[in-house]
Scaffold this active site. Structure first.
Site, PDB file in Angstrom:
ATOM      1  N   ARG A  79       0.796  -1.223   0.000  1.00  0.00           N
ATOM      2  CA  ARG A  79       0.000   0.000   0.000  1.00  0.00           C
ATOM      3  C   ARG A  79       0.832   1.278   0.000  1.00  0.00           C
ATOM      4  O   ARG A  79       0.567   2.198  -0.779  1.00  0.00           O
ATOM      5  CB  ARG A  79      -0.916   0.058   1.237  1.00  0.00           C
ATOM      6  CG  ARG A  79      -2.183  -0.710   1.113  1.00  0.00           C
ATOM      7  CD  ARG A  79      -2.537  -1.256   2.461  1.00  0.00           C
ATOM      8  NE  ARG A  79      -1.550  -2.255   2.796  1.00  0.00           N
ATOM      9  CZ  ARG A  79      -1.639  -3.534   2.415  1.00  0.00           C
ATOM     10  NH1 ARG A  79      -2.690  -3.937   1.775  1.00  0.00           N
ATOM     11  NH2 ARG A  79      -0.673  -4.396   2.694  1.00  0.00           N
ATOM     12  N   THR A  80       1.795   1.348   0.897  1.00  0.00           N
ATOM     13  CA  THR A  80       2.494   2.622   1.072  1.00  0.00           C
ATOM     14  C   THR A  80       3.257   2.995  -0.195  1.00  0.00           C
ATOM     15  O   THR A  80       3.141   4.113  -0.712  1.00  0.00           O
ATOM     16  CB  THR A  80       3.445   2.534   2.278  1.00  0.00           C
ATOM     17  OG1 THR A  80       2.714   2.052   3.398  1.00  0.00           O
ATOM     18  CG2 THR A  80       4.036   3.893   2.604  1.00  0.00           C
ATOM     19  N   LYS A 120      26.228  -4.239  -1.990  1.00  0.00           N
ATOM     20  CA  LYS A 120      27.694  -4.160  -2.158  1.00  0.00           C
ATOM     21  C   LYS A 120      28.337  -3.474  -0.974  1.00  0.00           C
ATOM     22  O   LYS A 120      29.545  -3.235  -0.965  1.00  0.00           O
ATOM     23  CB  LYS A 120      28.033  -3.379  -3.438  1.00  0.00           C
ATOM     24  CG  LYS A 120      27.444  -3.955  -4.702  1.00  0.00           C
ATOM     25  CD  LYS A 120      27.742  -3.001  -5.869  1.00  0.00           C
ATOM     26  CE  LYS A 120      26.803  -3.257  -7.034  1.00  0.00           C
ATOM     27  NZ  LYS A 120      26.776  -2.112  -7.949  1.00  0.00           N
ATOM     28  N   HIS A 151       5.055   5.845  11.506  1.00  0.00           N
ATOM     29  CA  HIS A 151       4.561   5.727  10.128  1.00  0.00           C
ATOM     30  C   HIS A 151       3.607   6.913   9.915  1.00  0.00           C
ATOM     31  O   HIS A 151       2.391   6.771   9.867  1.00  0.00           O
ATOM     32  CB  HIS A 151       3.830   4.394   9.971  1.00  0.00           C
ATOM     33  CG  HIS A 151       3.576   3.969   8.553  1.00  0.00           C
ATOM     34  ND1 HIS A 151       3.728   4.799   7.467  1.00  0.00           N
ATOM     35  CD2 HIS A 151       3.161   2.765   8.053  1.00  0.00           C
ATOM     36  CE1 HIS A 151       3.422   4.128   6.365  1.00  0.00           C
ATOM     37  NE2 HIS A 151       3.084   2.894   6.694  1.00  0.00           N
ATOM     38  N   ARG A 197      11.223   3.775   3.312  1.00  0.00           N
ATOM     39  CA  ARG A 197      10.885   2.827   4.388  1.00  0.00           C
ATOM     40  C   ARG A 197      12.155   2.073   4.746  1.00  0.00           C
ATOM     41  O   ARG A 197      12.885   1.605   3.869  1.00  0.00           O
ATOM     42  CB  ARG A 197       9.804   1.843   3.948  1.00  0.00           C
ATOM     43  CG  ARG A 197       9.614   0.707   4.946  1.00  0.00           C
ATOM     44  CD  ARG A 197       8.401  -0.124   4.645  1.00  0.00           C
ATOM     45  NE  ARG A 197       7.176   0.621   4.916  1.00  0.00           N
ATOM     46  CZ  ARG A 197       5.948   0.087   4.827  1.00  0.00           C
ATOM     47  NH1 ARG A 197       5.802  -1.171   4.467  1.00  0.00           N
ATOM     48  NH2 ARG A 197       4.888   0.803   5.101  1.00  0.00           N
TER      49      ARG A 197
HETATM   50  N1   CP Z   1      -0.116  -0.028   5.903  1.00  0.00           N
HETATM   51  C1   CP Z   1       1.058  -0.294   5.302  1.00  0.00           C
HETATM   52  O1   CP Z   1       2.093   0.279   5.638  1.00  0.00           O
HETATM   53  O2   CP Z   1       0.993  -1.267   4.351  1.00  0.00           O
HETATM   54  P1   CP Z   1       2.206  -1.752   3.461  1.00  0.00           P
HETATM   55  O3   CP Z   1       3.193  -2.430   4.398  1.00  0.00           O
HETATM   56  O4   CP Z   1       1.635  -2.688   2.450  1.00  0.00           O
HETATM   57  O5   CP Z   1       2.854  -0.546   2.850  1.00  0.00           O
END
Ligand code: CP
Length: 303
Positions: free
Chosen positions: A52-53, A81, A130, A102
């Protein structure tokens, strides 16, 4: 250095800023296709898996006319590397106008923001924060409840490692919530967040039971996955992985306005039958991520 222009923690945003982002997101929901980022480049660097993110950020950029570069799997990057995060960020900041990252290490986004000359958007750093998930959660809450103030919010599952829970507690503190934290003992909310609630005068209860009584007065039921990837001892994970399963039966005595949120992915904590329940809102919640992330990108780029 870009740290003050980055979004690494939702605690950077006060109530007015949050509300202005949500208002902008509402405008994007009305009209998500606007070429206002023509000529901009958005980098998405995902050192941890995501559906999603990453895809909603990339869709957000594409629908606004920006171009997207990056990787969804760090094993295809020069990290393998031995390249450091510092060097990776320095290089990508020379290519892109904003970096969505991320990373599995808590604090990685803050570190990156201190190196980068372009804004960093924290798309999740370990069990820490998040912030853009929180903005789409708040958007979803306001949309379904008509308000953010004075709501009863039950949070269920992995409250120890759940970064979405941590960010959401922080953001909702502006809106006089009452929390119920429902988790097994080994996954209870870290003390830092309970102290935060105490300092803010926020009422909360804790229980390990997910039953009709525990959720009877909730406005929002925020389910979460037990996060296998954060456990150092998989035997401990096995003991709690199936501890809660939300069913239609459990929802029978809940309030009409209750909505079920989940940052997703789910791995069994919401039975499939609940998807048809009018109180289920988690798929629409994920869709709202597109609009919230369009608002965040534009805000950080000053567009
Ligand atoms: N909610 C969320 O962070 O989903 P993903 O891990 O799929 O990005």
């Amino acid at each position: 250095m870009a740290s003050e222009k980055s979004l690494v923690s939702i605690s950077q945003y006060g109530k007015d800023k949050i509300l202005s982002i949500l208002d902008r997101a509402a405008q994007f929901e009305q009209n998500p296709n606007q070429k206002i980022l023509d000529g901009k480049v958005v980098a998405t660097l995902f050192f941890e898996p995501s559906t999603r993110t990453r895809l909603s950020f990339e869709t957000a950029a594409n629908r606004l006319g920006a171009r997207v570069i990056g990787f969804s799997d760090a094993s295809t990057s020069s990290t393998t590397k031995g390249e450091t995060l510092k060097d990776t960020i320095t290089i990508v900041a020379n290519y892109a106008d904003v970096i969505v990252m991320r990373h599995f290490i808590e604090g990685a986004a803050r570190y990156a923001s201190e190196i980068s000359k372009v804004p960093i958007i924290n798309a999740g750093d370990g069990a820490n924060q998040h912030p853009t998930q929180t903005l789409l959660d708040l958007y979803s809450i306001r949309k379904t409840q008509g308000k953010l103030d004075n709501l009863k919010v039950a949070m269920v599952g992995d409250l120890k490692y759940g970064r979405t829970v941590h960010s959401l507690i922080n953001a909702l503190s502006h809106f006089n919530p009452t929390f119920k934290f429902i988790s097994p003992k080994v996954l209870e909310l870290p003390n830092a967040y309970k102290l935060f609630c105490d300092e803010k005068g926020i009422k909360y209860e804790e229980t390990s039971e997910l039953n009709e009584d525990a959720i009877a007065d909730a406005d929002i039921l925020y389910m979460t996955r037990v996060q296998k990837e954060r456990f150092t001892d998989l035997f401990e994970y096995e003991k709690v992985k199936n501890i809660y399963v939300l069913t239609n039966k459990l929802l029978e005595g809940t309030k009409d306005n209750l909505r079920i949120l989940h940052p997703l992915p789910r791995v069994g904590e919401i039975a499939d039958e609940v998807d048809q329940n009018p109180k289920a809102y988690y798929f629409q919640q994920a869709q709202n991520g597109l609009y919230a992330r369009q608002a965040v990108i534009c805000d950080l780029l000053g567009v």
